[in-house]
Design an enzyme around this catalytic site. Structure first.
Site, mmCIF file in Angstrom:
data_model
loop_
_atom_site.group_PDB
_atom_site.id
_atom_site.type_symbol
_atom_site.label_atom_id
_atom_site.label_comp_id
_atom_site.label_asym_id
_atom_site.label_seq_id
_atom_site.Cartn_x
_atom_site.Cartn_y
_atom_site.Cartn_z
ATOM 1 N N LYS A 125 0.853 -1.198 0.000
ATOM 2 C CA LYS A 125 0.000 0.000 0.000
ATOM 3 C C LYS A 125 0.877 1.233 0.000
ATOM 4 C CE LYS A 125 -4.424 0.918 0.160
ATOM 5 N NZ LYS A 125 -5.571 0.068 -0.187
ATOM 6 N N ASP A 165 -6.780 4.308 -4.795
ATOM 7 C CA ASP A 165 -7.519 4.198 -3.533
ATOM 8 C C ASP A 165 -8.153 5.585 -3.362
ATOM 9 O OD1 ASP A 165 -7.613 2.138 -1.081
ATOM 10 O OD2 ASP A 165 -7.529 4.126 -0.202
HETATM 11 N N1 GLU Z 1 -7.224 0.248 -3.130
HETATM 12 C C1 GLU Z 1 -7.964 -0.938 -3.435
HETATM 13 C C2 GLU Z 1 -8.015 -1.842 -2.227
HETATM 14 O O1 GLU Z 1 -8.081 -1.344 -1.116
HETATM 15 C C3 GLU Z 1 -7.505 -1.598 -4.712
HETATM 16 C C4 GLU Z 1 -6.083 -2.034 -4.748
HETATM 17 C C5 GLU Z 1 -5.620 -2.554 -6.128
HETATM 18 O O2 GLU Z 1 -6.412 -2.594 -7.040
HETATM 19 O O3 GLU Z 1 -4.448 -2.912 -6.206
HETATM 20 O O4 GLU Z 1 -8.031 -3.031 -2.295
#
Ligand code: GLU
Length: 450
Positions: A125, A165
């Site tokens: 992340k 996100d």
């Molecule tokens: N931000 C999204 C999540 O919390 C998607 C992450 C992604 O697609 O890599 O899962």
């Protein structure tokens, strides 16, 4: 279990002031007790101590020039949490609240979420405390370019694949991708959520919201219920909320709320999706204006929210979809939801509920899909985008949607079976945490100490 208690105590000492991260680790570790009792090998391999520690944390300065020629400075983060199951995968969040604790809890949750999808992706992340609100297009572009000028050296299609996100959508992914390409000279699938003409997957934008509704559908089916005809509460007004609302209408339900940081809309006729998309996707403005288009609706200003709670959860309904941000559903809210007739909650946002709220909801034995299971459709579809990129194909929307539906059904089944295996059939929190942990932990043991 002294082992778990000691690990948490040590974590709080070695990573001070990371409240959200403690909340996420406490919830997961607490669920693992029955599994660890039965399997001493996890303790023997120090898996719990290893799994709560990110493999790598990158923090960097992001300097950029605003429209007035002034140099601005933000903090940038990427946490590469766990790569036992595949390359690090997870979004980037641009929001003023972002700090090391928030990115760390999100990275930790991502590890288990990605494991639950059954796809070969590890957890990561990132993000920044940059506030996109009120910034011009040029400022957003320059910030994204500055962010990628540092990040590019740490990522790659088989290394770490960021996505969106909160605060990071198609526009930002475009600017980030362009800069990656310029820095490396490579055109490759290093980000997901890309534009449909240059490597993106059909259905990715909709996937988190649609997936949260498919997850609710599975929970309801297991209880002999269905979505059609239900009144629904949805929070948020971003990508996840918008496509949750869209899918609820598709399946014959009526979503009557949405919200942003300043207030909540309640529209008994059903939220008008066209207006919502216009206000949020096109104008990127406030929800306040919604009532000018639809005078029958009411707007509750955030200043008038119930004490310790959020207005959106205090209306009568049967289903609830938190799609805004962490800890948006408190114990006060959970009590109101239960009193008002809600019997199914499917979380589109990450760690939507506080620990007190989760306790209330589990006690009441209503259907409850925690974020790491219910919102996994987004990252799962990102993995489908990676698969399309590496095979130089683009699949039809139908193909992606069929896969998404089957992935969400599998996640539900995995969580429900595991919950049953450990004698708590109603508890998908325990099911999700144990099923996700077991997969990652077994892979870590097989790959040796690192
Ligand atoms: N931000 C999204 C999540 O919390 C998607 C992450 C992604 O697609 O890599 O899962």
């Amino acid at each position: 279990m002294p082992y778990l208690h000691d690990t948490l105590a040590q974590l709080q000492q070695s990573s001070p002031a990371q409240t959200e991260f403690y909340q996420a680790t406490e919830e997961v570790l607490d669920s693992l007790r029955p599994l660890l009792d039965l399997n001493p090998r996890y303790h023997e391999h120090s898996i719990v101590e290893r799994i709560v520690e990110p493999e790598r944390q990158i923090m960097f300065r992001v300097s950029w020039v605003d429209d007035h020629g002034k140099v601005q400075v933000n903090k940038g983060y990427r946490i590469q949490f766990n790569s036992a199951l595949g390359p690090y995968k997870g979004g980037l969040r641009f929001h003023p609240s972002v700090n090391a604790s928030i990115i760390k809890f999100l990275g930790f949750e991502q590890v288990f979420k990605n494991a639950l999808t059954g796809l070969p992706i590890g957890g990561g992340k990132g993000g920044s405390n940059f506030d996109p609100k009120g910034k011009s297009d040029g400022e957003i572009m320059r910030f994204c370019q500055a962010f990628m000028t540092e990040l590019y050296r740490h990522i790659g299609p088989t290394v770490d694949v960021p996505a969106g996100d909160i605060g990071v959508g198609g526009r930002e992914i475009g600017y980030l991708f362009g800069q990656y390409k310029r820095m490396t000279g490579r055109y490759e699938g290093v980000l997901t959520g890309k534009g449909l003409d240059w490597g993106g997957s059909l259905g990715r934008k909709e996937a988190t919201g649609y997936g949260a509704v498919y997850f609710a559908q599975n929970m309801l089916k297991a209880r002999g219920e269905e979505i059609a005809g239900k009144t629904c509460l949805v929070s948020g007004a971003g990508n996840v909320a918008i496509y949750t609302i869209e899918k609820l209408y598709d399946l014959g339900a009526v979503p009557i709320t949405c919200s942003d940081s300043q207030g909540t809309i309640h529209d008994l006729q059903g939220i008008n999706l066209k207006t919502l998309k216009l206000l949020k996707e096109v104008r990127r403005g406030s929800l306040r204006e919604y009532v000018e288009h639809h005078p029958q609706a009411t707007y509750v200003d955030a200043q008038n929210y119930p004490e310790g709670g959020h207005a959106v959860w205090h209306f009568e309904a049967q289903l609830a979809f938190p799609c805004a941000t962490q800890n948006e559903l408190t114990e006060v809210d959970a009590v109101a939801l239960l009193q008002n007739g809600v019997f199914c909650i499917s979380e589109g946002s990450n760690m939507a509920s506080t620990a007190g709220a989760v306790e209330r909801v589990l006690e009441a034995r209503i259907a409850y899909g925690p974020g790491k299971a219910a919102n996994a459709g987004g990252v799962a579809t990102s993995q489908l985008e990676m698969a399309q990129n590496s095979s130089m194909q683009q699949w039809s929307l139908e193909k992606v949607d069929v896969k998404l539906q089957s992935i969400m059904a599998d996640i539900h089944q995995r969580c429900a079976h595991t919950a049953e295996e450990f004698g708590q059939p109603h508890n998908l929190v325990v099911g999700a945490n144990i099923a996700g942990f077991r997969k990652v932990a077994d892979a870590m043991i097989e790959q040796g100490v690192y």
